[in-house]
Write a protein that holds these residues in place. Structure first.
Motif, short mmCIF file in Angstrom:
data_model
loop_
_atom_site.label_atom_id
_atom_site.label_comp_id
_atom_site.label_asym_id
_atom_site.label_seq_id
_atom_site.Cartn_x
_atom_site.Cartn_y
_atom_site.Cartn_z
N VAL A 186 0.83 -1.21 0.00
CA VAL A 186 0.00 0.00 0.00
C VAL A 186 0.87 1.26 0.00
O VAL A 186 0.63 2.20 -0.77
CB VAL A 186 -0.95 -0.01 1.21
N LEU A 187 1.89 1.27 0.85
CA LEU A 187 2.76 2.44 0.92
C LEU A 187 3.54 2.63 -0.38
O LEU A 187 3.78 3.77 -0.82
CB LEU A 187 3.73 2.30 2.10
N THR A 188 3.95 1.53 -1.02
CA THR A 188 4.69 1.63 -2.28
C THR A 188 3.83 2.25 -3.38
O THR A 188 4.27 3.15 -4.11
CB THR A 188 5.18 0.24 -2.72
N MET A 189 2.57 1.79 -3.50
CA MET A 189 1.69 2.34 -4.53
C MET A 189 1.32 3.79 -4.23
O MET A 189 1.22 4.61 -5.15
CB MET A 189 0.42 1.49 -4.64
N THR A 190 1.15 4.12 -2.94
CA THR A 190 0.85 5.51 -2.58
C THR A 190 2.03 6.42 -2.89
O THR A 190 1.87 7.52 -3.45
CB THR A 190 0.50 5.60 -1.09
N ALA A 191 3.23 5.96 -2.54
CA ALA A 191 4.43 6.73 -2.88
C ALA A 191 4.59 6.85 -4.38
O ALA A 191 5.03 7.90 -4.89
CB ALA A 191 5.66 6.07 -2.27
N GLY A 192 4.23 5.81 -5.11
CA GLY A 192 4.28 5.87 -6.57
C GLY A 192 3.38 6.95 -7.13
O GLY A 192 3.75 7.67 -8.07
N THR A 193 2.19 7.10 -6.53
CA THR A 193 1.29 8.17 -6.97
C THR A 193 1.89 9.54 -6.70
O THR A 193 1.79 10.45 -7.53
CB THR A 193 -0.06 8.03 -6.24
N GLY A 194 2.52 9.69 -5.54
CA GLY A 194 3.18 10.97 -5.24
C GLY A 194 4.30 11.27 -6.22
O GLY A 194 4.47 12.42 -6.65
N ILE A 195 5.05 10.24 -6.61
CA ILE A 195 6.13 10.44 -7.59
C ILE A 195 5.56 10.80 -8.95
O ILE A 195 6.09 11.69 -9.65
CB ILE A 195 7.00 9.17 -7.67
#
Length: 445
Positions: free
Chosen positions: A164-173
């Motif tokens: 979940v954190l990886t996909m959320t961080a991906g959205t921020g990137i």
């Protein structure tokens, strides 16, 4: 056109902007194919092939529209630009309702910067919600209905939180990359990234149309037979003609003449010049299509959580890309959003006040309230055919290619063609304006 490309790359600053944009897009596409941690890539690929070629292919095609294949691969950038689009829609709707946001919008650059900051915060919140939803669907087997293979290696709490954190961080990137393109590259960053995601699926979709009509084996290669080549050529030819028509309408505009009154400045008589207000037939651009697709995307996504619910079953059966209800709702939403977006982006009262302030007027129309009424009248007359044009183009696969049996794979239809052509034209015009500043002939003559 080729000479224009040569001139663009000969200009140092423009060359840097183009190369910077291409580099950002390369990073974006790389993150769209790298799987998130704890993902069984082999099983995901097998389930994805079964889902996109089965009876529910239309639903998965709609879900995958804005991700360029990243969502069904559970990649780092699986959510793509979707949370940011949804956040932008919500903020634009709230601007009309909440006086504080409306006041920020009128403050100019500083107010818009504050609204952009709110959009970023809301994007992260939506990214957390959507990534949690997709990871939950992947664990419970609801992401690919009918596929019993395990998609993740470990279903414990820590690996799930990491996904979940990886996909959320991906959205921020992804959001940050889009803003970098807008500031330092060519074109609007978010629009260019949507363009890239949709265009990335074009080659596979076109080749899939040819292969769907039967194949032959030649030297170890799988090639379409004669009938497949015929359908392939027909689809490409019709698609290019549709693109030509879309480009023609996208550049059509109504030019309202504006004349400046003559006045004395010292001992000199200045003014008296004539210009015009360009009002496009499609004043809203591709925004209503993106808004409508986003709204229709939400019930399809929510239905994946309740596979046994009657409402979810109706959505899965009637909200696919080729269904009557989907096409009808798409048409109505596009027309409604076109009027809404034009109303909030072009204010006849503000334009009339500015014209009166700077001593300009429309020939034959008095300044002030009559000018405002005239502009509102012209705008409504232009929005009507513009919104109908957007709605009809979005329904193109439903009534133009169903007889070929390729409406699901047709890459030049509906939402895709409007976004690709609209974003492509805007980007090319920006490059053209850069070339014209240096006395070069642009892309569009």
């Amino acid at each position: 056109m080729l000479s224009a490309f040569v001139h663009a790359f000969r200009t140092p600053d423009l060359r840097r902007k183009i190369l910077f944009t291409l580099a950002i897009l390369a990073v974006f596409r790389l993150g769209s194919v790298i799987p998130a941690p704890n993902v069984n890539l082999q099983n995901v690929n097998q389930c994805r092939i079964e889902a996109t070629t089965g009876s529910a292919a239309g639903i998965y095609s709609m879900i995958n529209l804005f991700s360029g294949g990243a969502l069904l691969q559970l990649a780092i950038f699986a959510l793509g630009i979707m949370p940011y689009i949804t956040a932008s829609i919500i903020l634009q709707l709230l601007t009309v309702v909440i006086p504080r946001l409306e006041a920020l919008k009128k403050e100019g650059g500083s107010g818009q910067q504050k609204i952009t900051q709110y959009t970023r915060y809301l994007t992260i919140v939506l990214a957390i919600m959507q990534s949690t939803a997709y990871v939950t669907m992947a664990i419970t087997g609801q992401l690919f209905q009918g596929c019993s293979l395990p998609i993740v290696y470990d279903t414990n709490l820590f690996p799930i939180i990491t996904m979940v954190l990886t996909m959320t961080a991906g959205t921020g990137i992804v959001m940050w990359l889009g803003e970098l393109i807008t500031e330092r590259g060519v074109g609007n960053g978010m629009s260019v990234m949507i363009f890239t995601q949709i265009a990335a699926a074009f080659p596979a979709q076109v080749w899939g149309i040819a292969l769907s009509r039967g194949t032959i084996e030649w030297n170890g290669l799988t090639l379409p037979n004669a009938n497949g080549w015929l359908v392939f050529a027909a689809v490409v030819a019709v698609g290019l003609l549709v693109m030509l028509g879309v480009i023609f309408v996208e550049q059509a505009q109504r030019r309202i003449p504006v004349q400046y009154a003559k006045r004395m400045v010292g001992r000199r008589l200045v003014g008296g010049s004539t210009t015009y207000i360009p009002m496009k037939v499609n004043q809203a651009g591709v925004i209503p299509v993106i808004f409508a697709s986003s709204i229709l995307y939400l019930p399809v996504m929510l239905s994946q959580f309740m596979p046994d619910n009657p409402v979810a079953s109706w959505i899965n059966a009637n909200m696919s890309g080729s269904s009557l209800w989907h096409n009808l709702l798409m048409f109505v939403l596009i027309v409604a959003f076109a009027y809404f977006y034009v109303a909030i982006t072009f204010n006849p009262e503000e334009v009339a006040d500015n014209m009166k302030k700077y001593g300009s007027f429309i020939p034959g129309i008095r300044a002030g309230k009559p000018t405002e009424k005239y502009l509102a009248y012209v705008l409504s007359r232009l929005t009507a055919p513009g919104s109908l044009y957007l709605g009809l183009i979005s329904l193109l696969p439903a009534f133009a290619f169903v007889f070929m049996g390729t409406s699901q794979q047709f890459p030049f239809g509906g939402t895709s063609i409007l976004i690709v052509v609209g974003v492509g034209l805007d980007t090319v015009k920006q490059i053209q304006s850069q070339l014209q500043q240096r006395n070069y002939e642009g892309f569009l003559r």
